[in-house]
Scaffold this active site. Sequence first.
Site, PDB file in Angstrom:
ATOM      1  N   SER A  80       0.836  -1.206   0.000  1.00  0.00           N
ATOM      2  CA  SER A  80       0.000   0.000   0.000  1.00  0.00           C
ATOM      3  C   SER A  80       0.867   1.250   0.000  1.00  0.00           C
ATOM      4  O   SER A  80       0.518   2.254  -0.623  1.00  0.00           O
ATOM      5  CB  SER A  80      -0.919   0.003   1.221  1.00  0.00           C
ATOM      6  OG  SER A  80      -1.828  -1.065   1.176  1.00  0.00           O
ATOM      7  N   ARG A 156      -1.464 -13.134  35.581  1.00  0.00           N
ATOM      8  CA  ARG A 156      -2.396 -13.268  34.467  1.00  0.00           C
ATOM      9  C   ARG A 156      -3.576 -12.320  34.688  1.00  0.00           C
ATOM     10  O   ARG A 156      -4.310 -12.451  35.676  1.00  0.00           O
ATOM     11  CB  ARG A 156      -2.876 -14.713  34.386  1.00  0.00           C
ATOM     12  CG  ARG A 156      -3.759 -15.029  33.191  1.00  0.00           C
ATOM     13  CD  ARG A 156      -4.190 -16.493  33.243  1.00  0.00           C
ATOM     14  NE  ARG A 156      -5.103 -16.805  32.167  1.00  0.00           N
ATOM     15  CZ  ARG A 156      -4.724 -17.325  31.003  1.00  0.00           C
ATOM     16  NH1 ARG A 156      -3.443 -17.585  30.795  1.00  0.00           N
ATOM     17  NH2 ARG A 156      -5.615 -17.596  30.071  1.00  0.00           N
TER      18      ARG A 156
END
Length: 222
Positions: A80, A156
């Site tokens: 692009s 986590r």
Amino acid sequence: MQITALILARGGSKGILLKNLALVNNKTLISRTISVLREFSKFQSIWVSTDHESIAREARLSGARIHTRSRESATDEASSLLAVKEFAYHHPEISAIALFQCTSPFLTLFPIDQAYAMMTDLGYDSVFSVTTSYKLRWTFNSDFSVSPLNFELTRRPRRQDWDGDLMENGMFYFFRTRLLQSNVLQGGLMGVVEIPQNRSLEIDSPLDLKMAQAIAPLLDNS
């Protein structure tokens, strides 16, 4: 600052033949995007860079101007960035471009206005669209074991306890054309506009197209 809108729409898509002319809620993808850009009404001009006459015809009927894309910048391997640089080379008077992807079919006025104001009023050099992701990401090591990328095993995170990751969704990139001299679309003072997850669908496959066609009547009326 005046900003020019640009859509890259080559005719050689492989996954979906002439993808940019696919219909979503009775409008082609190219005409959906041009319609929103015209409604926004603040861009100096709206251009479609294409190598295909059918796409050019649809773009003209929708109110855009046409840049004829070269064969070199319309191959499967061409980036692009190459197509944007080609366009900018032929229009050296343009100082800022807003690049839109018509395969992101759920573009609306509000994020465009946010990005435009960040460029024109707040002095950003580049602004692009992102979507927040709360996925826990992993990567392969050299021995094919895996390691976490964006979290710690002993900490986590729960979704409600972290801000997530900002992921480019390809919907748009606003930038000052001088950045092209460094072969980038993002640089200088950079900012983002967040797009809701339900409007971030990018059409790359026939399944993506079917999903867009299914949800468009709901999102277009919301």
